[in-house]
Design an enzyme around this catalytic site. Structure first.
Site, PDB file in Angstrom:
ATOM      1  N   ASP A   7      34.304 -81.465 -24.000  1.00 43.42           N
ATOM      2  CA  ASP A   7      34.851 -81.675 -25.335  1.00 43.42           C
ATOM      3  C   ASP A   7      33.939 -81.121 -26.425  1.00 43.42           C
ATOM      4  OD1 ASP A   7      36.743 -83.094 -23.926  1.00 43.42           O
ATOM      5  OD2 ASP A   7      36.503 -84.965 -25.048  1.00 43.42           O
ATOM      6  N   ASP A   8      34.553 -80.867 -27.593  1.00 48.01           N
ATOM      7  CA  ASP A   8      33.869 -80.614 -28.871  1.00 48.01           C
ATOM      8  C   ASP A   8      33.406 -79.175 -29.091  1.00 48.01           C
ATOM      9  OD1 ASP A   8      34.295 -83.284 -29.147  1.00 48.01           O
ATOM     10  OD2 ASP A   8      32.173 -83.868 -29.232  1.00 48.01           O
ATOM     11  N   HIS A  11      41.755 -80.497 -29.238  1.00 45.69           N
ATOM     12  CA  HIS A  11      40.919 -81.679 -29.500  1.00 45.69           C
ATOM     13  C   HIS A  11      40.826 -81.969 -30.996  1.00 45.69           C
ATOM     14  CE1 HIS A  11      38.287 -84.779 -28.110  1.00 45.69           C
ATOM     15  NE2 HIS A  11      37.173 -84.272 -28.632  1.00 45.69           N
ATOM     16  N   HIS A  55      37.934 -83.439 -35.997  1.00 48.46           N
ATOM     17  CA  HIS A  55      37.271 -84.517 -35.254  1.00 48.46           C
ATOM     18  C   HIS A  55      36.792 -85.647 -36.163  1.00 48.46           C
ATOM     19  CE1 HIS A  55      34.911 -86.365 -31.992  1.00 48.46           C
ATOM     20  NE2 HIS A  55      35.430 -85.469 -31.157  1.00 48.46           N
ATOM     21  N   HIS A  64      30.523 -83.079 -22.560  1.00 49.48           N
ATOM     22  CA  HIS A  64      30.586 -82.395 -23.852  1.00 49.48           C
ATOM     23  C   HIS A  64      29.769 -81.107 -23.808  1.00 49.48           C
ATOM     24  CE1 HIS A  64      31.649 -86.565 -24.834  1.00 49.48           C
ATOM     25  NE2 HIS A  64      32.297 -86.070 -25.879  1.00 49.48           N
TER      26      HIS A  64
END
Length: 309
Positions: free
Chosen positions: A118-119, A169, A173, A272
């Site tokens: 993720d991210d 995603h 965020h 991540h």
């Protein structure tokens, strides 16, 4: 005189043969013509056999090893590949195309693992993760953030071209903006879809809520996602790398959770690759070795992936 008559007869016979060949040659060509031998051209609408809307499909300009959703309601069955849509939500609505996802059966086996990150994309961590995955010959899934794609489009392009799966995603965020309502959440997904499509020519149908759906989603969120054809993807094994854990601790977090053998048939590991996650990168070779030593099958997230729980 007899010689002239015989010569005339030969001439007439030869002319008749030539005329027969000229008339029959188009038929001979048709006999060897295969109407199905036309090769599809990327970026163009293609017609097989007859130009009916039922068989029409569109491909992106740049094709990776993936399954592409398009106009054709009779696409071939899904496989182990990443899933991308040639059209955004807006484009499907404008063209009158269905947003409904194909009906598929979830894939379970005795040992299956999906590595997810993720991210990203991040200019430092993501390329190293990609190098490690490539050296081991496996694919993973990257849930990407819109603002990061805007900064590092080339990194996302590499993720796509190397055959990994990409998921949405959110755009920024930022929880306080993202989770104001179902509409604000979906608005960020659609904005990120547009950004992804500008970079790689297609957009994903899978998404992951920052922080997870638990505690953030209401019934309205799930209904809106379903209506627009998004698949929310959770996880069932957390690396714990959102903290300041070192590589050894990240590895042990995963190994400890794998004691639950109910997860072995559909393990989804959360990691991540965003900024500040260098320890995850350092732990990754050992994590891969752990699953390889136990003969796990590595898969990407797609429409066949079972729910995490």
């Amino acid at each position: 005189m007899k010689n002239k008559s015989r010569l005339f007869q030969y001439f007439c016979g030869f002319s008749a043969v030539c005329l027969t060949l000229l008339v029959s040659s188009p038929l001979a060509l048709l006999a060897f013509y295969d109407s199905k031998s036309v090769v599809p051209v990327a970026g163009a609408s293609v017609y097989q056999d007859s130009p009916s809307p039922k068989t029409m499909y569109t491909l992106p300009d740049t094709i990776a090893d993936a399954y592409y959703m398009n106009e054709n309601p009779e696409n071939p069955p899904l496989s182990v590949k990443p899933v991308y849509d040639v059209f955004t939500v807006q484009e499907r609505q404008t063209k009158g195309l269905s947003l409904e996802l194909p009906k598929v059966s979830p894939y379970y086996a005795s040992k299956v693992v999906c590595l997810t990150f993720d991210d990203g994309p991040d200019p430092e961590n993501t390329p190293v993760v990609l190098d490690i995955l490539k050296s081991h010959g496996i694919k993973a899934t990257f849930f990407v953030v819109g603002t990061q794609i805007e900064k590092h489009p080339d990194v996302l392009r590499r993720v796509y071209q190397e055959g990994h799966a990409i998921g949405n995603h959110s755009y920024n965020h930022v929880y306080r903006e993202l989770y104001q309502s179902a509409n604000t959440y979906v608005s960020q997904l659609r904005r990120t879809d547009d950004i992804i499509k500008k970079v790689i020519g297609v957009r994903p149908r899978i998404s992951r809520a920052p922080g997870g759906s638990a505690g953030s989603f209401t019934k309205e969120y799930w209904e809106t996602l379903s209506k627009l054809g998004y698949v929310e993807v959770g996880w069932n094994v957390s690396s714990g790398d959102a903290s300041n854990a070192k590589a050894g601790r990240i590895f042990n977090n995963i190994v400890t959770q794998m004691d639950n053998k109910n997860l072995w048939s559909h393990t989804i590991v959360l990691m991540h690759d965003g900024s500040g996650h260098g320890e995850t990168v350092r732990a990754l070779p050992d994590i891969i070795k752990y699953y390889k030593d136990r003969q796990f099958e590595f898969r990407v997230i797609n429409l066949e992936t079972p729910p995490a729980w």
